[in-house]
Enzyme design. Structure first.
Site, PDB file in Angstrom:
ATOM      1  N   ASP A   8       6.178  -2.954 -33.146  1.00 30.30           N
ATOM      2  CA  ASP A   8       5.761  -2.853 -34.548  1.00 30.30           C
ATOM      3  C   ASP A   8       4.256  -2.576 -34.551  1.00 30.30           C
ATOM      4  O   ASP A   8       3.654  -2.322 -33.488  1.00 30.30           O
ATOM      5  CB  ASP A   8       6.171  -4.099 -35.351  1.00 30.30           C
ATOM      6  CG  ASP A   8       5.364  -5.343 -35.004  1.00 30.30           C
ATOM      7  OD1 ASP A   8       4.529  -5.282 -34.078  1.00 30.30           O
ATOM      8  OD2 ASP A   8       5.570  -6.384 -35.662  1.00 30.30           O
ATOM      9  N   CYS A  65       5.794  -7.097 -30.243  1.00 35.93           N
ATOM     10  CA  CYS A  65       5.292  -7.386 -31.588  1.00 35.93           C
ATOM     11  C   CYS A  65       4.140  -8.382 -31.425  1.00 35.93           C
ATOM     12  O   CYS A  65       3.655  -8.598 -30.309  1.00 35.93           O
ATOM     13  CB  CYS A  65       6.390  -7.868 -32.527  1.00 35.93           C
ATOM     14  SG  CYS A  65       7.146  -9.457 -32.122  1.00 35.93           S
ATOM     15  N   THR A  67       3.883 -11.765 -31.754  1.00 33.83           N
ATOM     16  CA  THR A  67       4.217 -12.952 -30.957  1.00 33.83           C
ATOM     17  C   THR A  67       5.359 -12.705 -29.984  1.00 33.83           C
ATOM     18  O   THR A  67       5.623 -13.565 -29.132  1.00 33.83           O
ATOM     19  CB  THR A  67       4.677 -14.096 -31.880  1.00 33.83           C
ATOM     20  OG1 THR A  67       5.842 -13.638 -32.590  1.00 33.83           O
ATOM     21  CG2 THR A  67       3.585 -14.492 -32.871  1.00 33.83           C
ATOM     22  N   HIS A  98      17.883 -14.551 -12.715  1.00 37.24           N
ATOM     23  CA  HIS A  98      18.903 -15.501 -13.168  1.00 37.24           C
ATOM     24  C   HIS A  98      19.631 -15.051 -14.430  1.00 37.24           C
ATOM     25  O   HIS A  98      20.783 -15.429 -14.629  1.00 37.24           O
ATOM     26  CB  HIS A  98      18.259 -16.868 -13.442  1.00 37.24           C
ATOM     27  CG  HIS A  98      17.928 -17.620 -12.175  1.00 37.24           C
ATOM     28  ND1 HIS A  98      17.681 -18.974 -12.160  1.00 37.24           N
ATOM     29  CD2 HIS A  98      17.799 -17.199 -10.901  1.00 37.24           C
ATOM     30  CE1 HIS A  98      17.421 -19.356 -10.915  1.00 37.24           C
ATOM     31  NE2 HIS A  98      17.471 -18.298 -10.130  1.00 37.24           N
ATOM     32  N   HIS A 133      25.023 -16.918 -11.162  1.00 36.11           N
ATOM     33  CA  HIS A 133      24.394 -16.512 -12.426  1.00 36.11           C
ATOM     34  C   HIS A 133      25.265 -15.526 -13.202  1.00 36.11           C
ATOM     35  O   HIS A 133      25.206 -15.485 -14.430  1.00 36.11           O
ATOM     36  CB  HIS A 133      23.013 -15.910 -12.151  1.00 36.11           C
ATOM     37  CG  HIS A 133      22.126 -16.832 -11.389  1.00 36.11           C
ATOM     38  ND1 HIS A 133      21.692 -18.037 -11.898  1.00 36.11           N
ATOM     39  CD2 HIS A 133      21.629 -16.752 -10.129  1.00 36.11           C
ATOM     40  CE1 HIS A 133      20.954 -18.650 -10.998  1.00 36.11           C
ATOM     41  NE2 HIS A 133      20.895 -17.904  -9.913  1.00 36.11           N
TER      42      HIS A 133
HETATM   43  C1  RB5 Z   1       3.509  -8.913 -37.824  1.00 35.84           C
HETATM   44  O1  RB5 Z   1       2.433  -9.403 -38.563  1.00 35.84           O
HETATM   45  C2  RB5 Z   1       4.149 -10.054 -37.039  1.00 35.84           C
HETATM   46  O2  RB5 Z   1       4.805 -10.916 -37.895  1.00 35.84           O
HETATM   47  C3  RB5 Z   1       5.097  -9.493 -36.008  1.00 35.84           C
HETATM   48  O3  RB5 Z   1       4.411  -8.610 -35.164  1.00 35.84           O
HETATM   49  C4  RB5 Z   1       5.757 -10.482 -35.072  1.00 35.84           C
HETATM   50  O4  RB5 Z   1       4.803 -11.328 -34.511  1.00 35.84           O
HETATM   51  C5  RB5 Z   1       6.914 -11.189 -35.599  1.00 35.84           C
HETATM   52  O5  RB5 Z   1       7.558 -12.002 -34.896  1.00 35.84           O
END
Ligand code: RB5
Length: 141
Positions: A8, A65, A67, A98, A133
């Protein structure tokens, strides 16, 4: 391997770092977007990568993304996708050995580009160990 890659807006910059790492490891990158830092919705790109794997156009995928959490939640809703969110190389290696993870999720707002290089290289190079596994993976359908 053909490696599908998706991100993203939060992951767009890190994706530019990752593409040459994957290519230098001898793989073909199939870039499924996004293509700028303009705000987009991460499930769209997770879905594109997972469909490319399910249809056999790509063997594995990488999703980025902010996080890594949204991408991993979205990817793991797909049957036959085993997405692993990894912040360092030990779990990246274990996710292959695994769990036979076929999607690597990365957190652009958590890991830096040097660490990401190590994670991606290890994840691409590590084979599934099979054995006990395999049975556990088969239990998940
Ligand atoms: C975008 O601001 C953020 O929410 C997205 O990149 C991600 O971290 C969502 O899990």
């Amino acid at each position: 391997m053909n490696i599908a890659i998706g991100c993203d807006h939060a992951g767009f910059d890190l994706k530019k770092t990752i593409v040459p790492i994957v290519e230098q490891a001898g793989h073909t990158v199939i870039d499924l977007g996004c293509s700028s830092e303009e705000s987009v919705d991460y499930p769209d790109f997770a879905n594109r990568v997972c469909v490319a794997i399910s249809e056999g156009r790509c063997q594995r995928g990488i999703l980025i993304c902010g996080t890594g959490i949204g991408m991993s939640i979205a990817a793991n809703r797909h049957r036959h996708i085993r997405a692993a969110l990894c912040h360092e190389s030990f779990t990246a290696r274990m996710s292959r050995e695994h769990n036979d993870a076929n999607v690597l999720c990365l957190a652009a707002r958590v890991v830096g580009s040097a660490l990401v290089q190590e994670i991606v290289k290890v994840w691409l190079a590590t084979e599934f160990a099979g054995g006990r596994h395999l049975h556990r993976i088969e239990m998940m359908g």
